[in-house]
Design a protein around this motif. Structure first.
Motif, PDB file in Angstrom:
ATOM      1  N   VAL A 148      28.758  -9.545 -38.073  1.00  0.00           N
ATOM      2  CA  VAL A 148      28.813 -10.448 -39.345  1.00  0.00           C
ATOM      3  C   VAL A 148      27.978  -9.715 -40.656  1.00  0.00           C
ATOM      4  CG1 VAL A 148      28.242 -12.440 -40.437  1.00  0.00           C
ATOM      5  CG2 VAL A 148      29.392 -12.724 -38.376  1.00  0.00           C
ATOM      6  N   ILE A 149      26.691  -9.458 -40.215  1.00  0.00           N
ATOM      7  CA  ILE A 149      25.605  -8.753 -41.059  1.00  0.00           C
ATOM      8  C   ILE A 149      26.496  -7.234 -41.461  1.00  0.00           C
ATOM      9  CG2 ILE A 149      23.568  -7.833 -40.921  1.00  0.00           C
ATOM     10  CD1 ILE A 149      22.447 -10.137 -39.391  1.00  0.00           C
ATOM     11  N   LEU A 150      26.820  -6.712 -40.036  1.00  0.00           N
ATOM     12  CA  LEU A 150      27.474  -5.388 -40.671  1.00  0.00           C
ATOM     13  C   LEU A 150      28.455  -5.651 -41.747  1.00  0.00           C
ATOM     14  CD1 LEU A 150      27.177  -2.168 -40.190  1.00  0.00           C
ATOM     15  CD2 LEU A 150      28.808  -2.896 -38.305  1.00  0.00           C
ATOM     16  N   ARG A 159      26.241   1.969 -46.326  1.00  0.00           N
ATOM     17  CA  ARG A 159      26.811   3.101 -45.729  1.00  0.00           C
ATOM     18  C   ARG A 159      25.952   3.802 -45.153  1.00  0.00           C
ATOM     19  NH1 ARG A 159      29.938   0.358 -47.987  1.00  0.00           N
ATOM     20  NH2 ARG A 159      31.928   0.881 -49.346  1.00  0.00           N
ATOM     21  N   PRO A 160      26.198   3.496 -43.459  1.00  0.00           N
ATOM     22  CA  PRO A 160      25.296   3.975 -42.643  1.00  0.00           C
ATOM     23  C   PRO A 160      25.612   5.703 -42.729  1.00  0.00           C
ATOM     24  CG  PRO A 160      27.112   2.822 -41.498  1.00  0.00           C
ATOM     25  CD  PRO A 160      27.003   2.646 -43.108  1.00  0.00           C
ATOM     26  N   VAL A 164      29.844   5.491 -36.869  1.00  0.00           N
ATOM     27  CA  VAL A 164      30.288   4.292 -35.953  1.00  0.00           C
ATOM     28  C   VAL A 164      29.349   4.513 -34.830  1.00  0.00           C
ATOM     29  CG1 VAL A 164      32.093   3.461 -34.365  1.00  0.00           C
ATOM     30  CG2 VAL A 164      32.663   4.260 -36.751  1.00  0.00           C
ATOM     31  N   LEU A 165      29.089   5.819 -34.207  1.00  0.00           N
ATOM     32  CA  LEU A 165      28.516   5.868 -33.321  1.00  0.00           C
ATOM     33  C   LEU A 165      26.859   5.451 -33.426  1.00  0.00           C
ATOM     34  CD1 LEU A 165      29.496   9.330 -31.804  1.00  0.00           C
ATOM     35  CD2 LEU A 165      30.020   7.117 -31.019  1.00  0.00           C
ATOM     36  N   GLY A 166      26.385   5.992 -34.440  1.00  0.00           N
ATOM     37  CA  GLY A 166      24.949   5.416 -34.872  1.00  0.00           C
ATOM     38  C   GLY A 166      24.822   3.874 -34.927  1.00  0.00           C
ATOM     39  N   THR A 244      16.709   4.080 -37.794  1.00  0.00           N
ATOM     40  CA  THR A 244      16.883   5.675 -37.501  1.00  0.00           C
ATOM     41  C   THR A 244      18.262   6.001 -36.999  1.00  0.00           C
ATOM     42  OG1 THR A 244      14.441   5.825 -37.080  1.00  0.00           O
ATOM     43  CG2 THR A 244      15.740   7.766 -36.585  1.00  0.00           C
ATOM     44  N   LEU A 245      18.598   5.088 -35.957  1.00  0.00           N
ATOM     45  CA  LEU A 245      19.981   5.462 -35.337  1.00  0.00           C
ATOM     46  C   LEU A 245      21.059   5.271 -36.470  1.00  0.00           C
ATOM     47  CD1 LEU A 245      19.488   3.598 -32.056  1.00  0.00           C
ATOM     48  CD2 LEU A 245      19.814   6.012 -32.323  1.00  0.00           C
ATOM     49  N   MET A 246      21.279   4.164 -37.267  1.00  0.00           N
ATOM     50  CA  MET A 246      22.050   3.914 -38.329  1.00  0.00           C
ATOM     51  C   MET A 246      21.959   5.052 -39.350  1.00  0.00           C
ATOM     52  SD  MET A 246      22.135  -0.385 -38.585  1.00  0.00           S
ATOM     53  CE  MET A 246      23.108  -1.476 -37.297  1.00  0.00           C
TER      54      MET A 246
END
Length: 280
Positions: A148-150, A159-160, A164-166, A244-246
C-alpha cells in the motif's frame, strides 16, 4: 420380563450408535509443527476475512502517514514533496510496518482473555503452533502495508533506482525483521493482563525507536547526543538497509546486521515466549 427386554433395548442402542460414529481404520498421524503453524496462520487470515476492519491499520494508516509527512515536511526539507518522497518513502514503510507489529501481542492477549488459547492447548498439536501461526498471519499484514505504501508512493512520484528487485529485497528484509520484532510483543501479550496494557507498553517502545531515527532527516543534522542515539537505534540500521536496496545499492554491513539482529530477537524472545506459554 418385558421390563428387562426394554432395558436391554435402551442400553444397547447407544452402544450401536457410538460404534457407527467412531472412525474405522488407522488413527490419523499427528500434524507436524509446520503444518499446525500454517493452519493457525490461516485462522488469522480468516479473521481478517470476517472482520475486514482489521485491515484499517495496514491500509488507511500508512496512506495517512505518507501523505502527512510528504506534504508537511517536503517543501521545508527538500524543496518539494516529490524530491522529499525519494528519501522518505523507505523510512515511512519501515515506520508503518514496525508500528503494526504490536497488534500481534494485542491479538494474542485477546485470545487468552477470551479463553481461546485454553482450547488450543488441549489439541494434539505442537503447543506453540498457535503463537507461531498468529505471527505467520500477521506477516501477510506486513506485506499488505508495504505494498500500500509503495503504491501511494509511486502515485506521488517515488521512483526507486533499484527497480523491482531492489524494492522486493527491501520489503523482504523489512518483513523478516518485523517477524522477529513481533516476538517481543507476543511475549508481552502473555505477560500483561489486558490488551490496553500491551498497546501502551508497545507504544512506549515503538515511538522513540521510529521517530528518533533517520526516517525523516539525516542524523548529521541533529545534536551530538541525539545523533549518537539515532546511529545506535536498530530502526535506523533497518531504514538504511532498506533505503539502500531500493536505491539500487547493496550495503552488506547493514543488511547483515539486520539479518543477525532478527535471528537474535527470535532466539531470545521466541525462547522466552515459548517458556511463558508452556508455564501458563
Amino acid at each position: 420380563m418385558s421390563t428387562v427386554a426394554d432395558n436391554t433395548t435402551v442400553t444397547e442402542a447407544p452402544v450401536a450408535d457410538l460404534t457407527n460414529v467412531l472412525a474405522r481404520g488407522p488413527r490419523p498421524k499427528r500434524p507436524s509443527a509446520w503444518s499446525a503453524s500454517v493452519t493457525f496462520g490461516w485462522r488469522a487470515v480468516l479473521k481478517i476475512k470476517h472482520v475486514p476492519e482489521q485491515l484499517f491499520d495496514v491500509t488507511a494508516f500508512p496512506i495517512i502517514m505518507v501523505l502527512l509527512f510528504t506534504y508537511l515536511f517536503g517543501g521545508a526539507l527538500a524543496g518539494s514533496p516529490r524530491e522529499y518522497i525519494q528519501f522518505l518513502l523507505p523510512g515511512i514503510m519501515v515506520t508503518s510496518v514496525v508500528m503494526i507489529t504490536m497488534y500481534t501481542g494485542v491479538g494474542v492477549n485477546t485470545d487468552i482473555e477470551k479463553g481461546v488459547f485454553d482450547r488450543f492447548r488441549t489439541l494434539p498439536v505442537w503447543r506453540p503452533a498457535a503463537l507461531v501461526g498468529a505471527i505467520f498471519g500477521d506477516m501477510l499484514r506486513y506485506a499488505i502495508a508495504s505494498l500500500v505504501i509503495l503504491g501511494i508512493g509511486l502515485a506521488l512520484g517515488f521512483r526507486p533506482a533499484g527497480g523491482v528487485l531492489g524494492v522486493a529485497a527491501g520489503i523482504a528484509l523489512l518483513i523478516l525483521f518485523s517477524f522477529a520484532f513481533s516476538w517481543i510483543w507476543t511475549m508481552f501479550g502473555l505477560l500483561l493482563r489486558s490488551e490496553k496494557s500491551v498497546m501502551g507498553v508497545s507504544m512506549l517502545v515503538i515511538f522513540p525507536l521510529t521517530f528518533l531515527s533517520n526516517v525523516y532527516v539525516q542524523p548529521s543534522t541533529m545534536p551530538d547526543v541525539l545523533e549518537a542515539f539515532v546511529q545506535a537505534n536498530p530502526v535506523t540500521r533497518l531504514v538504511t538497509a532498506v533505503r539502500t536496496l531500493m536505491d539500487g545499492g547493496w550495503n552488506t554491513g547493514e543488511v547483515l546486521w539486520v539479518v543477525v539482529a532478527s535471528a537474535v530477537l527470535v532466539a531470545v524472545f521466541g525462547t522466552l515466549t515459548m517458556r511463558l506459554y508452556n508455564r501458563r
